[in-house]
Design an enzyme around this catalytic site. Sequence first.
Site, mmCIF file in Angstrom:
data_model
loop_
_atom_site.group_PDB
_atom_site.id
_atom_site.type_symbol
_atom_site.label_atom_id
_atom_site.label_comp_id
_atom_site.label_asym_id
_atom_site.label_seq_id
_atom_site.Cartn_x
_atom_site.Cartn_y
_atom_site.Cartn_z
ATOM 1 N N ASP A 12 -8.563 -5.222 13.236
ATOM 2 C CA ASP A 12 -8.285 -3.774 13.178
ATOM 3 C C ASP A 12 -7.664 -3.515 11.814
ATOM 4 O O ASP A 12 -6.459 -3.315 11.682
ATOM 5 C CB ASP A 12 -7.318 -3.433 14.324
ATOM 6 C CG ASP A 12 -6.930 -1.965 14.342
ATOM 7 O OD1 ASP A 12 -7.402 -1.193 13.491
ATOM 8 O OD2 ASP A 12 -6.114 -1.597 15.208
ATOM 9 N N GLN A 24 0.834 -1.209 0.000
ATOM 10 C CA GLN A 24 0.000 0.000 0.000
ATOM 11 C C GLN A 24 0.868 1.259 0.000
ATOM 12 O O GLN A 24 2.059 1.205 0.298
ATOM 13 C CB GLN A 24 -0.941 -0.025 1.210
ATOM 14 C CG GLN A 24 -0.257 -0.365 2.523
ATOM 15 C CD GLN A 24 -1.123 -1.143 3.506
ATOM 16 O OE1 GLN A 24 -2.310 -1.351 3.289
ATOM 17 N NE2 GLN A 24 -0.537 -1.580 4.611
HETATM 18 N N1 SAM Z 1 -7.953 2.063 12.399
HETATM 19 C C1 SAM Z 1 -7.783 1.933 11.018
HETATM 20 C C2 SAM Z 1 -9.041 2.103 10.209
HETATM 21 O O1 SAM Z 1 -10.139 1.695 10.641
HETATM 22 O O2 SAM Z 1 -8.950 2.662 9.132
HETATM 23 C C3 SAM Z 1 -7.007 0.732 10.727
HETATM 24 C C4 SAM Z 1 -5.585 0.978 11.098
HETATM 25 S S1 SAM Z 1 -4.429 -0.290 10.886
HETATM 26 C C5 SAM Z 1 -3.074 0.728 10.368
HETATM 27 C C6 SAM Z 1 -4.917 -1.206 9.462
HETATM 28 C C7 SAM Z 1 -3.876 -2.238 9.088
HETATM 29 O O3 SAM Z 1 -4.515 -3.362 8.465
HETATM 30 C C8 SAM Z 1 -2.811 -1.775 8.119
HETATM 31 O O4 SAM Z 1 -1.592 -1.643 8.793
HETATM 32 C C9 SAM Z 1 -2.753 -2.887 7.051
HETATM 33 O O5 SAM Z 1 -1.437 -3.238 6.691
HETATM 34 C C10 SAM Z 1 -3.466 -4.023 7.763
HETATM 35 N N2 SAM Z 1 -4.018 -5.075 6.886
HETATM 36 C C11 SAM Z 1 -4.755 -4.924 5.773
HETATM 37 N N3 SAM Z 1 -5.036 -6.143 5.241
HETATM 38 C C12 SAM Z 1 -4.452 -7.078 6.048
HETATM 39 C C13 SAM Z 1 -4.386 -8.494 6.039
HETATM 40 N N4 SAM Z 1 -4.971 -9.230 5.057
HETATM 41 N N5 SAM Z 1 -3.707 -9.120 7.038
HETATM 42 C C14 SAM Z 1 -3.123 -8.404 8.033
HETATM 43 N N6 SAM Z 1 -3.142 -7.057 8.073
HETATM 44 C C15 SAM Z 1 -3.809 -6.399 7.112
#
Ligand code: SAM
Length: 283
Positions: free
Chosen positions: A160, A35
């Site tokens: 999350d 990303q």
């Molecule tokens: N609080 C935020 C929101 O609701 O927009 C979310 C924050 S957190 C930074 C979201 C995280 O999900 C990102 O760091 C991203 O890399 C992770 N993510 C997305 N898809 C994923 C997956 N398939 N497995 C693990 N992590 C994932």
Amino acid sequence: MINSTQWFTEQVPGAGSAFSLKIKQKLHEEQSPFQFIEIYETETFGNLMVIDGCTMVSTRDNFFYHEMISHPVLYTHPDPKSVCIIGGGDCGTLREVLKHSAIERVVQIDIDERVTRLAEIYFPELCESNNDPRAELKFIDGLQWVKDAKPGSVDIIIVDSTDPIGPAEGLFGAAFYRDCFNALSANGIVIQQSESALYHLKLMGEMRDAMALAGFGHFQTLFFPQCIYPSGWWSATMAAKSDIGRFREQDANNKHFATSYYNSAIHQAALACPEFFKKALAL
Ligand code: SAM
């Protein structure tokens, strides 16, 4: 998107609305393998992390989200010991979960190590519990981790994640929820950020349907403010394997750690269901 007068704006496709923050400077940007990540210093919200154009975390208001996706579920499960966080790479949820002394083990699985490495630099306060001996940080796909998890080995799964596009798309599907169901212990609960009831009602209904298809039978949605997210009003949905536990109100009242938003009255109030939500989801 940042314009010539130094305002960062996230437009919400289909909603005809946008949220802006006045920027002091761009601190960082990079394309990770998963990303596009940007970090800004804002005038009044501290630092801001943006992923693929969507606001993720600001220094000033992240406590609403991080506290509400962790403490309500931890005070709803009757006796949580083992927690897994899918996503959550900024580590704010991990910090909140580790405030509970009864928790023995937390595994955080974010697909993108760069999110955590940047959070360590630009949001160090969120990462202050990363070296807690109860915490384990893994950088792999959460879908695969849950699929491979030992059946019945986790008490609470906290999803999350980013919005249901790109690497997070599968985290909103029935196959993932079925793997969550299998990984959870008998009283297990999954909680997932479920977007805005004002803007994403259809998605919220589909999420519950997919969870039900996977075997979950008991649901509760929490509503709380989050001004940097679309509509400024966010939600998280809990789904339990067996009857959803009773809120351990006494334990919440006697909590031995500080929070900025969460308390037992906020917990009760967040569970109140708006009429339009009940109607749309036929509750
Ligand atoms: N609080 C935020 C929101 O609701 O927009 C979310 C924050 S957190 C930074 C979201 C995280 O999900 C990102 O760091 C991203 O890399 C992770 N993510 C997305 N898809 C994923 C997956 N398939 N497995 C693990 N992590 C994932």
